[in-house]
Scaffold this motif. Sequence first.
Motif, PDB file in Angstrom:
ATOM      1  N   GLU A  20      17.595  18.807 -56.912  1.00 40.60           N
ATOM      2  CA  GLU A  20      16.205  19.122 -56.566  1.00 40.60           C
ATOM      3  C   GLU A  20      15.912  18.809 -55.100  1.00 40.60           C
ATOM      4  O   GLU A  20      16.395  17.832 -54.541  1.00 40.60           O
ATOM      5  CB  GLU A  20      15.229  18.410 -57.492  1.00 40.60           C
ATOM      6  N   GLN A  21      15.123  19.683 -54.493  1.00 35.22           N
ATOM      7  CA  GLN A  21      14.762  19.567 -53.085  1.00 35.22           C
ATOM      8  C   GLN A  21      13.736  18.450 -52.889  1.00 35.22           C
ATOM      9  O   GLN A  21      12.883  18.228 -53.751  1.00 35.22           O
ATOM     10  CB  GLN A  21      14.196  20.905 -52.598  1.00 35.22           C
ATOM     11  N   ILE A  22      13.811  17.766 -51.758  1.00 38.82           N
ATOM     12  CA  ILE A  22      12.812  16.746 -51.452  1.00 38.82           C
ATOM     13  C   ILE A  22      11.474  17.437 -51.161  1.00 38.82           C
ATOM     14  O   ILE A  22      11.428  18.618 -50.818  1.00 38.82           O
ATOM     15  CB  ILE A  22      13.240  15.838 -50.286  1.00 38.82           C
ATOM     16  N   LYS A  23      10.405  16.672 -51.285  1.00 36.40           N
ATOM     17  CA  LYS A  23       9.063  17.216 -51.063  1.00 36.40           C
ATOM     18  C   LYS A  23       8.824  17.446 -49.569  1.00 36.40           C
ATOM     19  O   LYS A  23       9.335  16.708 -48.727  1.00 36.40           O
ATOM     20  CB  LYS A  23       8.013  16.252 -51.612  1.00 36.40           C
ATOM     21  N   ASN A  24       8.022  18.455 -49.263  1.00 34.57           N
ATOM     22  CA  ASN A  24       7.699  18.772 -47.862  1.00 34.57           C
ATOM     23  C   ASN A  24       7.059  17.588 -47.142  1.00 34.57           C
ATOM     24  O   ASN A  24       7.336  17.357 -45.967  1.00 34.57           O
ATOM     25  CB  ASN A  24       6.776  19.991 -47.776  1.00 34.57           C
ATOM     26  N   GLU A  25       6.207  16.832 -47.840  1.00 35.52           N
ATOM     27  CA  GLU A  25       5.553  15.689 -47.208  1.00 35.52           C
ATOM     28  C   GLU A  25       6.579  14.627 -46.828  1.00 35.52           C
ATOM     29  O   GLU A  25       6.463  13.966 -45.785  1.00 35.52           O
ATOM     30  CB  GLU A  25       4.507  15.041 -48.142  1.00 35.52           C
TER      31      GLU A  25
END
Length: 173
Positions: A20-25
Amino acid sequence: MNETLMSLKNRRSIRKYKPEQIKNEELDAILEAGMYAPTAANQQPSVMVVVQDAALREKLSKMNAAVMGRDMDPYYGAPTIILVFADKTKAAPVEDASLVLGNLGIAAYSLGIGSCWIHREHQMFDTKEGKALMKEWGLTDDYMGVGSMVLGYPDCEAPKAAPRKDGYVIVAK
């Protein structure tokens, strides 16, 4: 011990990541920390290129593995790669870019994101294929690859710190 010192002491390189990709924030906060790394004469010679596209990530992985002459993923499955380049015409490009990479890793740890500093970007981007990518990203021949920081949610326990070597610090008198 304060939070910054704890982060510096406890951060470890992670070599297994969840897909899973890390969050944009989270990414934005990590990039901002990289932007505030110290630089010689405040020249700010570094540029960070964020790669989250799976196909481009795979291409970079193959380029990096080719430098080693191995068939493996040198980015350990991390979904985000931050490539750090530096302007060779500036006072201390490698040193400055290295400080950017260090800030990225510490910031990631402070947010619970796994990271690992990966080498061989200098060799990768000194190839025809690498120079073509740099041109695509608007980077001139004045820039060189210094390293990359991979980011993702850890899919393993953080390794324990190795004991610090004797003689690490010498106090001059």
